[in-house]
Motif scaffolding. Structure first.
Motif, short mmCIF file in Angstrom:
data_model
loop_
_atom_site.label_atom_id
_atom_site.label_comp_id
_atom_site.label_asym_id
_atom_site.label_seq_id
_atom_site.Cartn_x
_atom_site.Cartn_y
_atom_site.Cartn_z
N ASP A 35 0.81 -1.21 0.00
CA ASP A 35 0.00 0.00 0.00
C ASP A 35 0.84 1.26 0.00
OD1 ASP A 35 -2.31 -1.62 0.22
OD2 ASP A 35 -2.03 -1.74 2.40
N GLU A 36 2.00 1.20 0.68
CA GLU A 36 2.85 2.37 0.75
C GLU A 36 4.30 1.94 0.95
OE1 GLU A 36 1.29 4.49 4.14
OE2 GLU A 36 2.70 3.49 5.51
N ALA A 37 5.21 2.86 0.67
CA ALA A 37 6.63 2.56 0.81
C ALA A 37 7.39 3.82 1.21
CB ALA A 37 7.19 1.99 -0.48
N GLU A 38 8.43 3.63 2.01
CA GLU A 38 9.30 4.72 2.43
C GLU A 38 10.71 4.44 1.93
OE1 GLU A 38 10.54 7.30 6.44
OE2 GLU A 38 9.45 5.41 6.63
N LEU A 39 11.32 5.44 1.28
CA LEU A 39 12.64 5.27 0.71
C LEU A 39 13.68 5.97 1.56
CD1 LEU A 39 13.89 4.07 -2.00
CD2 LEU A 39 14.11 6.47 -2.70
N PHE A 40 14.83 5.32 1.73
CA PHE A 40 15.96 5.87 2.44
C PHE A 40 17.17 5.88 1.52
CE2 PHE A 40 13.10 4.10 5.52
CZ PHE A 40 13.12 4.98 6.59
N VAL A 41 17.83 7.02 1.40
CA VAL A 41 19.04 7.15 0.61
C VAL A 41 20.15 7.62 1.51
CG1 VAL A 41 20.14 8.23 -1.38
CG2 VAL A 41 17.71 7.67 -1.47
N ASN A 42 21.18 6.79 1.61
CA ASN A 42 22.32 7.08 2.49
C ASN A 42 21.86 7.38 3.92
OD1 ASN A 42 24.15 6.77 0.33
ND2 ASN A 42 23.79 8.88 -0.32
N GLY A 43 20.87 6.57 4.35
CA GLY A 43 20.39 6.64 5.72
C GLY A 43 19.34 7.68 5.99
N LYS A 44 19.00 8.52 5.02
CA LYS A 44 18.03 9.60 5.23
C LYS A 44 16.73 9.29 4.49
CE LYS A 44 17.39 14.57 4.53
NZ LYS A 44 18.01 15.83 4.00
N ILE A 81 7.41 9.06 2.31
CA ILE A 81 6.53 7.93 2.11
C ILE A 81 5.65 8.20 0.89
CG2 ILE A 81 4.63 6.58 3.08
CD1 ILE A 81 5.76 7.19 5.85
N LYS A 82 5.49 7.18 0.04
CA LYS A 82 4.62 7.29 -1.13
C LYS A 82 3.53 6.23 -1.04
CE LYS A 82 7.38 10.10 -3.72
NZ LYS A 82 7.00 11.30 -4.51
N LYS A 83 2.34 6.60 -1.49
CA LYS A 83 1.23 5.66 -1.57
C LYS A 83 1.20 5.02 -2.97
CE LYS A 83 -0.73 6.76 2.45
NZ LYS A 83 -0.94 5.77 3.54
N ARG A 84 0.91 3.73 -3.02
CA ARG A 84 0.83 3.07 -4.31
C ARG A 84 -0.48 3.41 -5.01
NH1 ARG A 84 -0.69 -1.35 -7.40
NH2 ARG A 84 1.00 -2.20 -8.70
N ASN A 85 -0.39 3.76 -6.29
CA ASN A 85 -1.54 4.06 -7.12
C ASN A 85 -1.24 3.55 -8.51
OD1 ASN A 85 -3.65 5.06 -8.62
ND2 ASN A 85 -3.11 7.22 -8.35
N SER A 86 -1.89 2.45 -8.93
CA SER A 86 -1.55 1.80 -10.19
C SER A 86 -1.78 2.70 -11.40
CB SER A 86 -2.34 0.50 -10.36
OG SER A 86 -3.72 0.77 -10.44
N ARG A 87 -2.54 3.78 -11.25
CA ARG A 87 -2.75 4.69 -12.37
C ARG A 87 -1.60 5.70 -12.52
NH1 ARG A 87 -4.32 2.92 -15.63
NH2 ARG A 87 -5.12 4.75 -16.70
N ASP A 88 -0.72 5.73 -11.54
CA ASP A 88 0.36 6.73 -11.51
C ASP A 88 1.63 6.12 -12.09
OD1 ASP A 88 2.03 8.82 -11.01
OD2 ASP A 88 1.72 8.89 -8.84
N PHE A 89 1.86 6.34 -13.37
CA PHE A 89 3.01 5.77 -14.08
C PHE A 89 4.21 6.69 -13.96
CE2 PHE A 89 5.54 5.58 -17.98
CZ PHE A 89 5.83 4.23 -18.07
#
Length: 826
Positions: free
Chosen positions: A662-671, A675-683
């Motif tokens: 449903d959602e995911a949080e990304l970390f780059v170099n520890g930061k 958070i992004k919500k999944r939406n299959s219409r959002d390419f």
């Protein structure tokens, strides 16, 4: 000749066979074989006495196991055409039939493409057709040989068997050599020695039907018997077991007359447990055929399901809409060609199921009973077809083979509940084998095959792919739609599909996608789309697969990166969720496979459209499908095989996560980057994408994705290069990994200033001298001695054999590089 033995498990009770009946004493003959590539002067050369080392011992035979293909390696050898011609197999069988007066049978699960069978010097049978099952009764020939002096003396009570296979080119055979796959030679599926009583079942036909809501199941059981001595009577005992193994019915019948397709039992099952991809419930039918000469036992699986292709509408299974989410399969694998073991086939089908499929087209020929059994048990719906593929239409011999192979396919795979479509042909609008290309004749023969299919099996549909002038003949039609690859751009997919959908009553889209060179990635994969003409359709036309000439098209002018194909697949999958009229689609194909028609591909002689490589190595596209088609929580950061990205310092780069969460949080170099919500219409990536500024040098990326209370993670690392490169000037070899006796050697290309050339696509060629061996001719990005670079690099594996070797790599216009595998560069 070395003494040979019958190995593999003897099946001592019921055997599930996929309808080519196989009785209670069946032995797989896998070991003890010798093989000769080429022809003999006559059968006597296979059995004549000769001491090793004597002139009479020539030609030299090699020891092999079955299944075995002539073309295990040469199909993807970059320097030769694959072998097409005769080859011989021989062994000695220890025969001990437990049935007095019984029969001795050799049952072939598949051998290509023409086969002759000999017992000692007696020719006992032949078969034309490389993909169906067939049986030779060798009883009389064995008994005749046992009366000779050689039986007890020179052969010490064993029976010599020799088999000649031949895959020579022949215009009066199907499939055409113009087909985009190899016509392999050899005993490439399992071979069985079968002991049968005087009367046995040749085929058992189990027809299981139910109404739309599954309130009542009807079971019709028939059989065709093998009765060469004309006994003409037998008693059958039948038991029916539900999916849990509980006995729910039994029947006994005395038969007087065994000719033709004999009715055995008709019964009903109230409220049957229905078969579906989510619940592949299988009933078991146990049949005993009893005569004075003994009892043969059989076991067949059956499944109750109701399916419908709604006219001008979707597909329904058991009364509910089911979007067919499919792929394709060729019998082909690294190192063995089409001679795949049961274990390899099972691994492949489990990978497909892991990707989320519920449908498969078996292209372009009848496939192994193992595959059909797996489709039944895993819940995968099937389109299976005969190899009438390209070239046109031949004469009477040609047409008789097509009729025979269609009959064999339907009768041998009749019982499988997974099968919903019998395919009658592929790309039959493609001329070339004959001087005359007669559309009316092709239409006439297609109609004949369509009628034959419905006569043999009224319960399934017929279909073809890509032959518009025959689309009105079959029940279901698939046009050619390759939006974003051979024609057009991928954003035209829905529009083109809707247009084709309106032209037929029952539409199903099989074959879409494009090639990707595994391990190649791009910072701007869609750049090519600006050069492509739109609005002219998305069909594949003759010559579109060529890498030269013609109009601009992605297949010729694109970068063949995994990045582009992931975008193409992503767009198709998100659009399919918004097409309520769509029956479904099948991506072409699941796995890269060899083909004689593509010698200049990045991996020579390999069609690289798969979502896994020829050795099951997953490409990035595998996870795009998972993110749309699976329910078990998953998350995958794009770029696990992308060690170096590039761009300007301070430039934003997209990081994509493919996930069904449903959602995911990304970390780059520890930061955290949010958070992004999944939406299959959002390419692209269903909205799970972040624009980040990588740091020059090493970057660590991690994602935490959540689906309800469940959490999954994934991580990658990459180096970010800001230095700009010029033309490739030198190559460098290094050892990237060493495990036991195998080393992975990598080459990287640099400009004159030592900057890595990350877009270099030169062809490189590896060579080895010394004690080791290149693990090449695998047809993979890491298993070909000639390969196109992916992002300025390539790898290959070497088995050292405990000694010292020197590996080299050369490319046109660049000095050759060397590496001592003890680590000393030169």
């Amino acid at each position: 000749m070395a003494r040979s033995f019958l190995v593999f498990a003897i099946i001592t009770f019921f055997t599930s066979t996929g309808n080519y009946a196989q009785d209670s004493t069946s032995v797989r003959i896998s070991e003890g074989w010798e093989f000769l590539k080429g022809d003999l002067g006559g059968i006597w050369e296979a059995v004549r006495p000769a001491e090793k080392g004597s002139p009479e011992a020539v030609p030299v035979w090699e020891t092999v196991s079955l299944p075995h293909s002539f073309n295990a390696e040469d199909a993807v050898d970059p320097d030769v055409n694959y072998y097409q011609g005769p080859g011989w197999y021989r062994t000695q069988l220890e025969i001990d039939n437990p049935f007095p007066g019984g029969r001795i049978l050799l049952r072939f699960e598949g051998a290509g493409q023409k086969t002759e069978v000999y017992v000692y010097t007696t020719r006992v049978g032949e078969h034309v057709g490389g993909y169906d099952e067939w049986t030779v009764d060798i009883t009389e020939a064995v008994e005749a040989f046992r009366k000779t002096a050689d039986y007890g003396s020179r052969f010490e009570g064993r029976v010599p068997v020799a088999i000649r296979c031949d895959n020579s080119r022949d215009l009066e055979m199907i499939p055409s050599d113009m087909s985009d796959f190899n016509l392999y030679g050899g005993i490439y599926r399992y071979l069985n020695l079968v002991y049968a009583p005087e009367v046995s079942a040749e085929n058992i036909f189990v027809r299981a039907e139910t109404d739309v809501k599954g309130k009542l199941g009807k079971l019709d059981i028939r059989a065709r018997f093998h009765d060469p001595l004309k006994v003409n009577e037998a008693t059958v005992h039948i038991r029916l077991l539900d999916p849990s193994g509980k006995h729910i019915g039994k029947y006994e019948k005395k038969l007087e007359g065994l000719a033709g397709k004999v009715p055995l039992w008709e019964t009903v099952v109230k409220k049957p447990e229905l078969w579906s991809p989510g619940s592949p419930n299988l009933y078991t039918v146990e049949v005993e055929v009893e005569t004075k000469g003994g009892t043969a036992r059989y076991s067949e699986k059956a499944g109750f399901r109701h399916f419908e292709f709604v006219e001008k509408g979707p597909f329904r299974l058991n009364g509910e809409r089911l979007l067919l989410r499919g792929t394709h399969r060729h019998e082909d694998h690294a190192g063995v060609a089409n001679a795949m073991t049961d274990e390899q086939m099972r691994e492949e089908m489990l990978l497909m199921k892991e990707m989320g499929i519920n449908f498969i087209r078996l292209g372009h020929y009848q496939q192994s009973r193992t595959i059909l059994n797996l489709c039944d048990s895993l819940g995968i719906l099937v389109w299976e077809e005969i190899p009438w593929c390209r070239g046109g239409l031949g004469g009477d011999i040609y047409k008789e083979q097509a009729r025979r192979m269609l009959t064999n396919m339907i009768e041998q795979h009749y019982n499988h509940p997974s099968v919903i479509i019998w395919g009658l042909g592929n790309e039959n609008d493609w001329p070339g084998d004959f001087a005359e290309f007669d559309k009316a004749a092709i239409r006439g023969f297609m109609s004949e095959l369509n009628d034959l299919s419905h006569t043999l099996d009224p319960s399934r549909k017929t279909a073809i792919r890509r032959c518009d002038f025959c689309k009105d003949i079959v029940d279901v039609y698939s046009p050619s739609i390759w939006a974003g690859w051979y024609r057009g751009i991928y954003t035209e997919y829905k529009q083109v599909s809707r247009k084709e959908f309106e032209k037929v009553n029952h539409f199903l889209h099989v074959e879409w996608g494009g090639d990707s060179h595994a391990r190649r990635h791009s910072e701007n994969p869609d750049k090519i789309l600006g050069r492509i003409t739109t609005g002219e359709g998305a069909d594949e036309r003759q010559g579109d697969a060529s890498l030269y000439g013609g109009t601009a098209r992605v297949s010729k002018d694109g970068d063949w990166s995994e990045s582009y194909i992931c975008n193409l697949i992503d767009w198709h999958l998100k659009e399919q969720e918004t097409m309520p009229w769509l029956t479904g689609t099948a991506y072409w194909p699941f796995k890269d496979f060899s083909t004689p028609l593509r010698p200049e591909n990045p991996v020579p002689y390999v069609n690289q459209k798969g979502v896994v490589e020829r050795d099951f190595t997953k490409k990035e596209a595998f996870y795009v499908f998972q993110s749309y088609w699976t329910d078990i929580p998953m998350a995958h950061i794009y770029g696990h095989s992308w060690p170096v990205r590039w761009g300007d310092e301070g430039e934003q780069k997209m990081i994509k996560v493919y996930s069904n969460c449903d959602e995911a949080e990304l970390f780059v170099n520890g930061k955290s980057r949010g958070i992004k919500k999944r939406n299959s219409r959002d390419f692209p990536a269903a909205g799970l994408r972040w624009m980040v500024v990588p740091e020059p040098g090493k970057n660590e990326v991690k994602v935490i994705a959540r689906k309800g209370r469940q959490t999954v993670t994934d991580s990658v690392s990459f180096r970010y290069q800001t230095a700009k490169w010029k033309a490739p000037a030198r190559m460098e070899l290094t050892i990237e990994k060493e495990e036991n006796d195998t080393v992975t050697v990598g080459v990287r290309v640099y400009d004159k200033d030592g900057i890595a050339c990350l877009d270099a696509r030169n062809f490189v060629r590896f060579s080895l001298t010394g004690d080791g061996k290149l693990l090449d001719n695998r047809g993979t990005s890491a298993g070909s001695r000639k390969v196109q670079l992916y992002n300025g690099r390539a790898v290959i594996n070497v088995r050292k054999h405990g000694g010292r070797s020197v590996i080299s790599v050369k490319a046109e216009g660049i000095p050759t590089a060397f590496l001592d595998l003890k680590g000393e560069a030169e």
